[in-house]
Design an enzyme around this catalytic site. Sequence first.
Site, PDB file in Angstrom:
ATOM      1  N   ASP A 438      -2.150  70.950  42.557  1.00 60.59           N
ATOM      2  CA  ASP A 438      -2.069  71.245  43.625  1.00 60.59           C
ATOM      3  C   ASP A 438      -2.184  69.923  45.033  1.00 60.59           C
ATOM      4  O   ASP A 438      -3.485  69.172  43.801  1.00 60.59           O
ATOM      5  CB  ASP A 438      -3.257  72.005  43.845  1.00 60.59           C
ATOM      6  N   ARG A 440      -3.231  69.646  48.209  1.00 59.62           N
ATOM      7  CA  ARG A 440      -3.310  70.147  49.469  1.00 59.62           C
ATOM      8  C   ARG A 440      -4.603  68.791  49.846  1.00 59.62           C
ATOM      9  O   ARG A 440      -5.006  69.049  51.213  1.00 59.62           O
ATOM     10  CB  ARG A 440      -3.533  71.426  49.667  1.00 59.62           C
TER      11      ARG A 440
HETATM   12  N1  LIG Z   1       4.172  74.223  43.485  1.00 58.29           N
HETATM   13  C1  LIG Z   1       4.465  75.671  44.109  1.00 58.29           C
HETATM   14  N2  LIG Z   1       3.624  75.886  45.090  1.00 58.29           N
HETATM   15  C2  LIG Z   1       3.836  76.955  45.523  1.00 58.29           C
HETATM   16  C3  LIG Z   1       3.458  78.244  44.442  1.00 58.29           C
HETATM   17  N3  LIG Z   1       3.523  79.379  44.918  1.00 58.29           N
HETATM   18  C4  LIG Z   1       3.357  78.950  46.352  1.00 58.29           C
HETATM   19  N4  LIG Z   1       3.112  78.100  46.363  1.00 58.29           N
HETATM   20  C5  LIG Z   1       2.611  77.159  47.363  1.00 58.29           C
HETATM   21  O1  LIG Z   1       1.106  77.527  47.505  1.00 58.29           O
HETATM   22  C6  LIG Z   1       1.116  77.427  49.098  1.00 58.29           C
HETATM   23  C7  LIG Z   1       0.039  79.236  48.872  1.00 58.29           C
HETATM   24  O2  LIG Z   1      -0.863  78.342  49.802  1.00 58.29           O
HETATM   25  P1  LIG Z   1      -1.423  79.786  50.605  1.00 58.29           P
HETATM   26  O3  LIG Z   1      -0.318  80.579  51.724  1.00 58.29           O
HETATM   27  O4  LIG Z   1      -2.058  79.499  51.578  1.00 58.29           O
HETATM   28  O5  LIG Z   1      -2.084  80.260  49.570  1.00 58.29           O
HETATM   29  P2  LIG Z   1      -3.922  79.976  48.779  1.00 58.29           P
HETATM   30  O6  LIG Z   1      -3.445  78.362  49.204  1.00 58.29           O
HETATM   31  O7  LIG Z   1      -3.048  79.485  47.133  1.00 58.29           O
HETATM   32  O8  LIG Z   1      -4.550  81.257  48.718  1.00 58.29           O
HETATM   33  P3  LIG Z   1      -5.223  81.831  49.691  1.00 58.29           P
HETATM   34  O9  LIG Z   1      -5.743  81.935  50.873  1.00 58.29           O
HETATM   35  O10 LIG Z   1      -5.898  82.855  48.420  1.00 58.29           O
HETATM   36  O11 LIG Z   1      -3.417  82.857  50.252  1.00 58.29           O
HETATM   37  C8  LIG Z   1       1.884  76.950  49.418  1.00 58.29           C
HETATM   38  O12 LIG Z   1       1.707  76.201  49.902  1.00 58.29           O
HETATM   39  C9  LIG Z   1       2.743  77.541  48.831  1.00 58.29           C
HETATM   40  O13 LIG Z   1       4.630  77.025  49.469  1.00 58.29           O
HETATM   41  C10 LIG Z   1       4.473  77.339  43.188  1.00 58.29           C
HETATM   42  O14 LIG Z   1       5.178  78.660  42.643  1.00 58.29           O
HETATM   43  N5  LIG Z   1       4.380  76.088  42.481  1.00 58.29           N
END
Ligand SMILES: Nc1nc2c(ncn2[C@@H]2O[C@H](COP(=O)(O)OP(=O)(O)OP(=O)(O)O)[C@@H](O)[C@H]2O)c(=O)[nH]1
Length: 530
Positions: A438, A440
């Site tokens: 991650d 972010r």
């Molecule tokens: N690199 C990568 N990113 C992913 C994958 N699946 C989802 N994402 C990314 O993960 C992020 C999910 O963000 P949110 O929907 O804010 O969710 P979260 O931060 O994981 O947590 P919640 O607030 O609980 O939903 C997005 O930027 C998606 O594009 C994956 O398999 N690989």
Amino acid sequence: MSAGTNDAILVQILAQLNALQVSQQTLQAKLDALTLTTPLSPVRDGRQEAPLTSPTSPNLLLSPSALLSRAHLASSIPSMNTPPDHATTDKEREKALYPGRVLLTTYPDQHGIKPFPLQWGVSDPAVRGPVICSRLPSSIKQRNALGAHSGSYSIYRALAIAMGTLDPSHKPDYSNTEPPVPIPPQPAWYDPTKIVSFDPWGHLVPQVFKKEIEELGLDVRPSIAVTKAHIKLSEIDESAKRGEITIDGRVVLPTRPLKNPDGTESDAHPGVEIAASKAAVEPVWYLPGVAERFGISESLLRRALFEDTGGMYPELVTRPDIKVFLPPIGNLTVYIFGPPEHMADETKELTVRVHDECNGSDVFGSDICTCKPYLVFAIEECIRCAQRGGVGVVVYFRKEGRALGEVTKYLVYNLRKRGGDSADKYFKSTELIAGVKDMRFQALMPDVLHWLGIKKIDNMVSMSDMKYNAIVQSGIPILKRYDIPEHLIPPDSRVEIDAKIAAGYFTSGKQITEADLFKTVGRTWEETEH
Ligand SMILES: Nc1nc2c(ncn2[C@@H]2O[C@H](COP(=O)(O)OP(=O)(O)OP(=O)(O)O)[C@@H](O)[C@H]2O)c(=O)[nH]1
Ligand SMILES: [Zn+2]
């Protein structure tokens, strides 16, 4: 000739080369100083004008705008674009646009450099000062910010200027663009540590920095815009049909009846429209504050930003006196459901979701993750909260693929689908490709909540421990968290949810152990094809 003589000659050559290099550097510094101290030649519309002659009539002087429009005409009619003419025109246009030498970088003690005073976090905007990052002749000497406006879209602006479709000195008329709903100053705006990733005055720039723009002629631009919208989502239409979302005529409005292909009125359920206020917020980083948030030194942050943007912003290193940087990254968008003034009112109930972009799911409905169902669920929760007399806020960050980017994300999808897509491998697969799971870094995320005047969150629609910790540590308590309802989890994205729960994400339901993760397996490509 002996080996010793050879060595001596080599040493002499090296010394001369060194001396040459040093005098070249001195010359460069002198030239830099000269450029910034020499009075600029006639300035038209804030842009330096160099006299240029017409290739067909050498005695005819062409203004840069004439050249711009000539080239624009030529490039818009491909048959007129014969290579030799085009090459001459481009050369002339380049000279007209950029008459001076290339100014690779600047230094704080250079003659002519006098950054406009900027005191981050000061309450009076007149003392705080405008953010100026323009390299236009009207502003370059007083520039107090590095980088460029519009995040990654600065590249398209450069293209438009190079192609002659945009006059770089175009002066926007901001009348009638002011926010239709107020986002007024909050105590957090006056705290240099609370908001460090954008300019809290960004939406009020044309009003609070009127003098700087109009009287001083500085190129100061808004970095935030606030507007209103009616949004329509088919998932929420379905919820309305099922009676889970009620039409109140305030937050949720009935849609006009649908039309049949023959133009007659359809008796199908027309669905609903949701009234929202929204704000687009571009990144403006106050570097000392950003460094502090991440617990690193400002100098290390500057060096890393310089190196890992291909050396794109040398002033990050040469101008430690400039504290603000507009990075080439995506913006964030705030959607507000219900009265915006309730956000800063602690007596009103507040529901929040902070969502990071997932284009594959959010827009195209890919079922490998829960992003879109969770986002839609959050919008519904925000609507319900607003209908109970509170307010709902969804913040949408452009941090695609956990800020690793979509290419990395798709590579990981391939790896997962080829290697047996079990939850135990979910984060490991990402780490294998990206080196981290991650990027972010939620530490900057709470800034937007402080900007809106939020002091506590009643309902937080998120399972993420990283988002939760960042918000709570920034001083905003969260009273209730809730996870995505089971029925909204597409079967293939169970892998993601279970992996997240095991990694520390919040759950009100079943707990997941490492051992369980082996059992949660997603669909394989072969299954999809059959
Ligand atoms: N690199 C990568 N990113 C992913 C994958 N699946 C989802 N994402 C990314 O993960 C992020 C999910 O963000 P949110 O929907 O804010 O969710 P979260 O931060 O994981 O947590 P919640 O607030 O609980 O939903 C997005 O930027 C998606 O594009 C994956 O398999 N690989
Ligand atoms: Zn997703």
